[in-house]
Every structure is written in structure tokens, then in C-alpha cells.
Design a protein around this motif. Structure first.
Motif, PDB file in Angstrom:
ATOM      1  N   TYR A 109      -1.196 105.806  76.186  1.00 41.85           N
ATOM      2  CA  TYR A 109      -0.909 104.387  76.429  1.00 41.85           C
ATOM      3  C   TYR A 109       0.457 104.231  77.094  1.00 41.85           C
ATOM      4  N   THR A 159     -12.406 100.567  73.041  1.00 42.97           N
ATOM      5  CA  THR A 159     -11.180 101.307  73.336  1.00 42.97           C
ATOM      6  C   THR A 159     -10.043 100.349  73.660  1.00 42.97           C
ATOM      7  N   MET A 195      -6.528  99.939  71.680  1.00 49.59           N
ATOM      8  CA  MET A 195      -5.249 100.054  72.374  1.00 49.59           C
ATOM      9  C   MET A 195      -4.411  98.797  72.173  1.00 49.59           C
ATOM     10  N   ILE A 198      -4.934 105.527  72.301  1.00 47.34           N
ATOM     11  CA  ILE A 198      -6.203 105.570  73.021  1.00 47.34           C
ATOM     12  C   ILE A 198      -7.261 106.188  72.120  1.00 47.34           C
ATOM     13  N   TYR A 233      -8.753 105.770  81.157  1.00 51.19           N
ATOM     14  CA  TYR A 233      -8.300 104.644  80.344  1.00 51.19           C
ATOM     15  C   TYR A 233      -7.399 103.649  81.067  1.00 51.19           C
TER      16      TYR A 233
END
Length: 548
Positions: free
Chosen positions: A49, A115, A119, A125, A150
Motif C-alpha cells: 500500500y 481488497t 486496504m 493488501i 493492486y
């Protein structure tokens, strides 16, 4: 050109290239040798992230540096969009009205939303499998690292951060990405041709592509991938027109973000690397700012994620009897399906014969132009339009992307869920269509009329019935089942537990505790205890029976 190459090789070339080579070697060791796959997956989950946040922030910073000096010109374009801007707005509206907002690629889209929610809540993640409410807080108690890149889920989580969590936020994001894609296509074509008719034609062809509208109103990451390809093409064109450190940095960060859009989107890093070198040749010297030096390191998280997925076959989602994701045995069927899709006049296929025909004519014309240029001994390389060079290089990358997918076990384009894999190819065919029509008009051939007649004929005969019937959405039985189950469950009062024969994600996104039937079989006493204690007021079991 030869003089430019000589200057490039004499002005500090050796020291800079060795520095870059050293960084690339370190990145290779980190990405593929020194870190075990399990550890790589853990690092991606816990730190991915912040990595994607940093790259995205750097991209926005350099975008501001590149565009800020041109803010007056941008302001004029926004205040007076003209016919091109009007067509982009109308085309976006048409795409968004051509289908209804819904989850269509099940259950991929629910996994992406799960997801993004995780997050948003934890800045890690992972995709939740089970979640329950504790003291008024909805918490994940079981999760896994998904195979999907992602960047899309990061943007969706960022939208949750700014506006609050809502399942519908994904539709807002994809609608904005559709507008961005059409706007960039219009800009690219107009920059290449300097003619409004060519830009308008390209936008109309892409906006009326049924599979474009399907994904613009869906919850998948395909429109995001398409928008980022267009963004990187625009950054490439800006860089080639006037190479400098800021434009190079912007291009590099855009390419790194594109690699995190879809599994195979890393292919588009290759044309970016070639464009960077061509920019150096055009400038006559190498420019290597810090983003260029660290670029190989920025791709290490992609390598980690890919190795983690390769080491966990359960994430491959293979069908019964299959042992590999890629193989020669899939090629013949996928090629036949691709032919059926791109050249279809069936109302069941979300393709566009008009865009295919005009785009392939543009490809043939571009090949002829390239041959003529190669035979010419008078025109230097720098005289070739930068826009056509970008289109050509990214066209080869899109073809390589499609070729790779032809070896993939689930890439039959004439199958509803996989038709979305055609979008990168169509993104290249649309600008080529506009450029080809413009090229013929310069030779006093009425190509605009011919293209308009072809487009109108396809639209009336095939396109309109496709949009009217919405066969993929309306016949998506699993989608309707999930929506019906959610309606039934959300209408009931009090805390409850759902035991489902499908994935738990659709229920978790609506903050409804759920487990699958396999897990429930081994937890009968525990479920009974919670029901007796009042944790749940009722337990609902959802099963599906299908005729054979």
C-alpha cells in the motif's frame, strides 16, 4: 541521427549506464533471487500500500511540474472544449447508458472490491474471507493475498478514504476512467492529425464499442488498465516532443503504475524503455534523473507479487484437469474465438466490426508508410511524427499482449467474461482509424464519408440490437442469483449468518457475516452455540440446484 548517437555515447554515457546497470542488477537479485516467495508475498501484503501510494504521489507531483507551466492553455481547453470536448462528453454518456451498473465478471469484481475495502480499513493488501462485527466495528478475521495487481484497488480504497465506504464507489471510479480514456484518445489523435474529424471519429468508435460500455458500467479493473495505457501513451508523446528530466520522470512513474494494472501490463514497459532511448537520441545526450536510476527497483514489488502467485497454484483458478495457466494446447481454440469475436456480426458479441475494419485498415496503411520511409534515404528519423511512433510501439505491445493471452487457458474472446481482454487492442485500433481516415482525406479521398457509412451501417444493423438486448448482463444468471440473495438477506432484521454455496465476498461487502458450505460442515456445534447465545438471530443457508 548518427551524430546524435555519437554525442550520446561521449557525454558521460559510460558512467551513467554503468550506474543504471548496477541498480538493475541489484533489482534483479532482490526481485528474483534473494527473497523467498513466501516472504515476498508477506512484504507485498504489508508494504505494498505504501509503495503504490509513494509511486502515485510521485506521478502526481511530476504531472503537476509538467502541466503547471501550461495551465493557461489547459484552462482554455477546459473552458472551451469545442466539438471534440462535446463528443467526449456525449461518448462517455453513451457508454455509461449503454448498460446498467452491475457486477458482471463474477467473482473477480467482488474480490477487487473486497481488497479495496481491506486496504481502506487497514492499509494492507489482502482480500477478506471472513469478517464479523465486534462491538460495532466490522473486522476481518481471515484474509489472503490475491493474485490481482493492486493499483486499481488502491485508487478505489483512496476513494473510500475521501468519501466514505460504499459499494457503489467502484462505479464512480470506472465512470471517471471511461471519460479519461476517451479524452486522451481524442487528444492523441488531434495531436497527430490536427483535425477534429479524425479525433471525433476515434472517440465515437471507442465509445460505441459494446465491451467498452460493459466495463465502464462494471466493477472490474479493465477500464483502469485501458486508461493507464492511454496515460502512458500521452506521457510518451509529451516526452518525445521535448525530452527533459521532468517529462522523463513522469513517463517512468506512469509506466510503473501501468505495470500494476493487470498481470500482463508489464509488457508495456518495453515500448517505454525504447521511447526513452529515442528521446535521448533526439536530444543528443543522456538524461538520467533519479527516477530513471531507481526505475528497476520500482518494479521489484511486481516481481515479488508474480513469484508469490507462481508459487501458489491455488490462486491460478484452473479448471478441473488443467495443470498450467499457459500452454500450446489453448492456442487453436483461442485463435478461433478471437477471429469469431473481432469479425463478428452477431448480436451476442460485444465487439465492433466497424472499429475492427477501420483499425486494421489503419494498421495496413501504417505498415505501408513505414516501408516507404525505410526505403527513403532522405528523411532522417527525427522527422517522423512522434505520435505515430508512439502509436506504433504501443501497437506492437498490445499485439504482444494479445499473443500472450492466446496461450492462456481462459482467453476465448467470444466468451462473455473474457471479451474484456480485447480492450487494449481496440485502444490502438481507434486512433489508427482516425489517422487512416485523415491520411486518405489529405489525398482527396472521401474517407470520412466512407467511415461514417460503415459505422452507421454497423450501428444500425448490429450495434443497436446489442445495446438494446444487453445479452451478457441480462443472461448472467449467477449475477442475478447473487443480487436476489442479497435482496433477501438485507431485507431481514437482526444479526444473522449466511451459509452460501458461492463466495462469501458479496455478503461481506454489505457487512453480512458469511461462510461457505464447506467451512460450515465442520463447524456445526459452534454455529449452534452462537445461535443459542444470540450472536445470530438466524442462520440462512443458500444453495443452488441446476438441471443437468
Amino acid at each position: 541521427m548518427i551524430a546524435s548517437v555519437r554525442r550520446l555515447c561521449t557525454e558521460g554515457f559510460s558512467r551513467r549506464i554503468w550506474s543504471f546497470a548496477g541498480v538493475a542488477f541489484v533489482a534483479f537479485l532482490l526481485g528474483f533471487k534473494l527473497v523467498p516467495a513466501a516472504t515476498a508475498g508477506l512484504w507485498v501484503s504489508q508494504g505494498g500500500y505504501y509503495y503504490i501510494l509513494a509511486v502515485f504521489a510521485a506521478f502526481l507531483f511530476y504531472a503537476w511540474r509538467v502541466l503547471h507551466p501550461r495551465r493557461q492553455l489547459l484552462g482554455e481547453w477546459l473552458r472551451r472544449p469545442g466539438w471534440i470536448g462535446l463528443v467526449v462528453i456525449v461518448g462517455t454518456g453513451f457508454a455509461l447508458l449503454s448498460d446498467r451498473y452491475a457486477h458482471k465478471v463474477l467473482f473477480d469484481e467482488y474480490v477487487l472490491q473486497g481488497t479495496a475495502w481491506h486496504m481502506h480499513a487497514t492499509k494492507e493488501i489482502a482480500t477478506p474471507i471472513r469478517a464479523y462485527e465486534f462491538a460495532g466495528t466490522w473486522l476481518t478475521v481471515d484474509q489472503f493475498l490475491d493474485k490481482r495487481p493492486y493499483f486499481f484497488t488502491f485508487l478505489l480504497s483512496l476513494l473510500h478514504d475521501l468519501t466514505g465506504y460504499r459499494v457503489e464507489n467502484v462505479y464512480i471510479l470506472n465512470s471517471a476512467l471511461a471519460a479519461l480514456t476517451l479524452g486522451l484518445v481524442a487528444w492523441l489523435v488531434y495531436t497527430i492529425t490536427r483535425r477534429r474529424a479524425a479525433a471525433i471519429l476515434s472517440v465515437l468508435l471507442l465509445a460505441t464499442l459494446p465491451v467498452f460500455g460493459q466495463n465502464a458500467t462494471g466493477a472490474s479493473m479493465e477500464l483502469h488498465n485501458l486508461a493507464m495505457i492511454a496515460v502512458v501513451m500521452a506521457c510518451s508523446l509529451l516526452y518525445l516532443r521535448a525530452p527533459d528530466s521532468d517529462r522523463l520522470a513522469l513517463l517512468i512513474f506512469a509506466a510503473v503504475l501501468l505495470a500494476q494494472c493487470r498481470y500482463e501490463s508489464v509488457i508495456f514497459v518495453a515500448p517505454v524503455a525504447l521511447i526513452i532511448v529515442l528521446g535521448w537520441v533526439r536530444l543528443g545526450r543522456m538524461i538520467l534523473p533519479w527516477p530513471a536510476l531507481v526505475a528497476p527497483l520500482l518494479l521489484v514489488p511486481y516481481a515479488w507479487h508474480d513469484r508469490f502467485v507462481n508459487a501458489n497454484p491455488i490462486l491460478w483458478q484452473l479448471r478441473e484437469g488443467e495443470t498450467a495457466r499457459f500452454g500450446w494446447e489453448y492456442l487453436a481454440g483461442n485463435l478461433a474465438a478471437a477471429k469469431n469475436f473481432f469479425f463478428s456480426i452477431s448480436r451476442a458479441q460485444p465487439s465492433s466490426l466497424a472499429l475492427t475494419a477501420l483499425g486494421l485498415a489503419g494498421v495496413a496503411w501504417a505498415a505501408w508508410e513505414a516501408i516507404q520511409w525505410l526505403r527513403s534515404k532522405t528523411a532522417p528519423a527525427s522527422s517522423r511524427p512522434s505520435g505515430l511512433l508512439v502509436l506504433g510501439l504501443f501497437g506492437f505491445a498490445a499485439l504482444a499482449n494479445l499473443t500472450l493471452l492466446m496461450f492462456y487457458y481462459w482467453s476465448r474472446l467470444d466468451d462473455g467474461p473474457t471479451a474484456r481482454f480485447s480492450l487494449p487492442v481496440y485502444l490502438i485500433l481507434a486512433p489508427l482509424s482516425g489517422w487512416w481516415v485523415h491520411s486518405l482525406e489529405l489525398r482527396r479521398i472521401p474517407a470520412v464519408r466512407v467511415a461514417t457509412i460503415l459505422f452507421a451501417g454497423w450501428m444500425l444493423g448490429v450495434g443497436a440490437p446489442v445495446f438494446a438486448q444487453r445479452l451478457y448482463t441480462e443472461t448472467n444468471l449467477v449475477m442475478h442469483e447473487v443480487h436476489w440473495e442479497l435482496e433477501q438477506v438485507t431485507a431481514r432484521k437482526g444479526p444473522l449468518l449466511v451459509i452460501t454455496s458461492k463466495a462469501t465476498m458479496p455478503f461481506l461487502l454489505h457487512r453480512i457475516p458469511a461462510i461457505d458450505i464447506t467451512a460450515a460442515r465442520g463447524r456445526g456445534p459452534q454455529i449452534a452455540w452462537h445461535l443459542d447465545q444470540g450472536t445470530f438471530q438466524e442462520v440462512i443457508v443458500a444453495q443452488v440446484l441446476r438441471p443437468t
